[in-house]
Scaffold this active site. Structure first.
Site, mmCIF file in Angstrom:
data_model
loop_
_atom_site.group_PDB
_atom_site.id
_atom_site.type_symbol
_atom_site.label_atom_id
_atom_site.label_comp_id
_atom_site.label_asym_id
_atom_site.label_seq_id
_atom_site.Cartn_x
_atom_site.Cartn_y
_atom_site.Cartn_z
ATOM 1 N N ASP A 34 27.004 33.768 35.067
ATOM 2 C CA ASP A 34 26.220 34.381 33.995
ATOM 3 C C ASP A 34 25.209 33.287 33.607
ATOM 4 O O ASP A 34 24.952 32.389 34.425
ATOM 5 C CB ASP A 34 27.131 34.799 32.820
ATOM 6 C CG ASP A 34 26.456 35.762 31.853
ATOM 7 O OD1 ASP A 34 26.419 36.964 32.135
ATOM 8 O OD2 ASP A 34 25.939 35.310 30.803
ATOM 9 N N LYS A 51 35.343 38.308 30.417
ATOM 10 C CA LYS A 51 34.213 37.383 30.358
ATOM 11 C C LYS A 51 34.716 36.032 29.911
ATOM 12 O O LYS A 51 35.748 35.951 29.232
ATOM 13 C CB LYS A 51 33.179 37.895 29.351
ATOM 14 C CG LYS A 51 31.797 37.359 29.561
ATOM 15 C CD LYS A 51 31.036 38.223 30.542
ATOM 16 C CE LYS A 51 29.682 37.650 30.870
ATOM 17 N NZ LYS A 51 28.865 38.637 31.586
ATOM 18 N N SER A 72 29.142 42.068 43.119
ATOM 19 C CA SER A 72 30.332 41.211 43.051
ATOM 20 C C SER A 72 31.557 41.961 43.582
ATOM 21 O O SER A 72 32.385 41.398 44.307
ATOM 22 C CB SER A 72 30.610 40.776 41.610
ATOM 23 O OG SER A 72 29.862 39.630 41.283
#
Ligand code: GLU
Length: 451
Positions: free
Chosen positions: A171, A131, A383
């Site tokens: 995000d 992330k 994804s």
């Protein structure tokens, strides 16, 4: 070596995580939530503890922090901080989104990366977890400012990513526009058309159809699967949804398609309640086209809708609650309200939106609870399908992608449900999701040696 099969061993491991990662409460929370459910599997598989798997899983493989300088439209220089935490690549290249929001810090990115490892394992699609993001606030910034920021961010990030290494996506605060600017700068620096280096791209330059819809659609499908387990479905059920970003919008769209009635959406200013059900076309116009506030939705919708400034959607009575905004947005008090109002299912569209105390209360009250790492895995799953399309230089129809998404969500639900049963925690999707994901990552790590 950690066995975690006693309260003391869990407490001492968590104390060590807190000591080694100071001032990262969200990361501590995410680690605690997973580790407290792993006792039963560690008790029957001692080889995991012997291989130091818990300690290795809680330590990211790599953490990158960098300066992101950029100039606003008036020529003023700003300095933000960029992050990419490459958490675990036992199952595939690091995969996970980028968050641009003023609240971003290392602890937030680590909690998200940790969750992502488990979520991605549940998809069964061969993706590791990572992330990233920045404390940059895109609100009120012009297109040109966002572009310059993205270009500066990628000017450092490009050296750490690649289609076989690490594949970022969106995000909070990062959508198709930002992915476009990031992709353009990556292509320019590397002189490569490497479509699989980022997902969430536009449909005409390597993106997958249904990617924008996937997280919200997937959560509704997961909720439906939980309800079916109890002999019910979504038809005619009222739902409260928080948030008004990509996840919330497509949650509302799918609820409407399946005959449910979504009553709310929200932003940081308050929430909208619409007795007739949210008009998803108007919501998209206000949020996606105009990038406005949801108070404007209420102003334009007519008498069925009203805006409640500073209120919490959880006070609106409904059958289903789908938190789709951000971490820790549904706490103990909200859980008490939901239970009092007879909620049947709560399913997490956002990452860790429900506090641990609230999760325990909901589960004790017999509410079906879908944890984010299972319920919102549809986004990252599509994804991975986008990566598959990029690698094979093809693009699938919306129908094909949606069919795959439905199969994946159904499979995740079954896996969580059966794993919970196998470990004596029937109906507990938190335990089922954590153990099933842990087993997949842990087995790959065991096979690959101490690295
Ligand atoms: N940010 C999304 C998530 O929380 C999607 C990540 C991705 O598509 O890589 O799962």
């Amino acid at each position: 070596m950690t066995r975690l099969d006693t309260k003391d061993s869990l407490a001492s491991l968590l104390a060590e995580i807190e000591y080694r990662n100071p001032a990262q409460p969200e990361f501590h929370q995410a680690a605690h939530e997973v580790l407290e459910t792993l006792g039963p599997v560690l008790a029957v598989r001692p080889e995991y503890a012997e291989a130091g798997l818990i300690e290795r899983l809680c330590e990211p493989e790599r953490q990158i922090i960098f300066r992101v300088p950029w100039q606003d439209d008036r020529g003023r220089v700003h300095v933000n901080r960029g992050f990419r935490v490459e958490f675990n690549s036992a199952l595939g290249p690091y995969k996970g989104g980028l968050r641009f929001h003023p609240s971003v810090n290392l602890g937030i990115i680590k909690f998200l990366g940790f969750e992502q490892v488990f979520k991605n394992a549940l998809t069964g699609l061969g993706i590791g977890g990572g992330k990233g993001g920045s404390d940059f606030d895109p609100h009120g910034r012009s297109d040109a400012e966002v572009m310059r920021f993205c270009q500066s961010f990628m000017t450092e990030l490009y050296r750490h990513i690649g289609e076989h290494t690490d594949v970022p996506a969106g995000d909070i605060g990062v959508g198709t526009r930002e992915v476009g600017y990031l992709f353009g700068q990556y292509r320019r620096i590397t002189n490569r058309w490497e479509a699989g280096v980022l997902t969430g791209k536009g449909p005409h330059w390597g993106g997958s159809l249904i990617r924008p819809e996937a997280t919200g659609y997937g959560n509704v499908l997961f909720t439906e699967a939980m309800l079916r387990e109890r002999g019910e479905d979504l038809e005619g059920q009222t739902a409260i949804v928080s948030g008004s970003g990509n996840v919330a919008i497509y949650t509302i769209e799918k609820l409407l398609a399946l005959g449910a009635n979504p009553l709310t959406c929200s932003d940081s200013g308050g929430y909208v309640i619409d007795e007739k059900g949210i008009d998803v076309g108007l919501l998209k116009q206000v949020k996606e086209v105009e990038r406005g506030r949801i108070s404007q939705y209420a102003e334009r919708r007519g008498s069925s809708a009203r805006f409640v400034p500073d209120g919490r959607v959880w006070e609106v009575p409904a059958d289903i609650a789908l938190p789709s905004a951000t971490q820790n947005e549904l706490d103990e008090k909200d859980a008490v309200t939901l239970i009092r109002n007879g909620v049947k299912a709560v399913s997490e569209g956002a990452n860790m939106p429900t506090t641990p105390e609230a999760v325990h209360l909901l589960q004790q009250a017999g509410v079906a609870f879908g944890p984010g790492k299972a319920a919102n895995a549809g986004g990252v799953a599509v994804s991975a399908l986008e990566m598959a399309q990029n690698h094979s230089r093809t693009s699938w129809t919306a129908t094909q992608v949606e069919r795959e998404l439905a199969l994946i969500m159904c499979d995740i639900h079954t896996t969580c449900h059966e794993t919970a049963e196998r470990y004596g925690a029937s109906g507990d999707y938190v335990t089922g999701a954590n153990i099933a994901a842990f087993e997949r990552v842990a087995d790959a790590m065991l096979a690959q040696g101490v690295i």
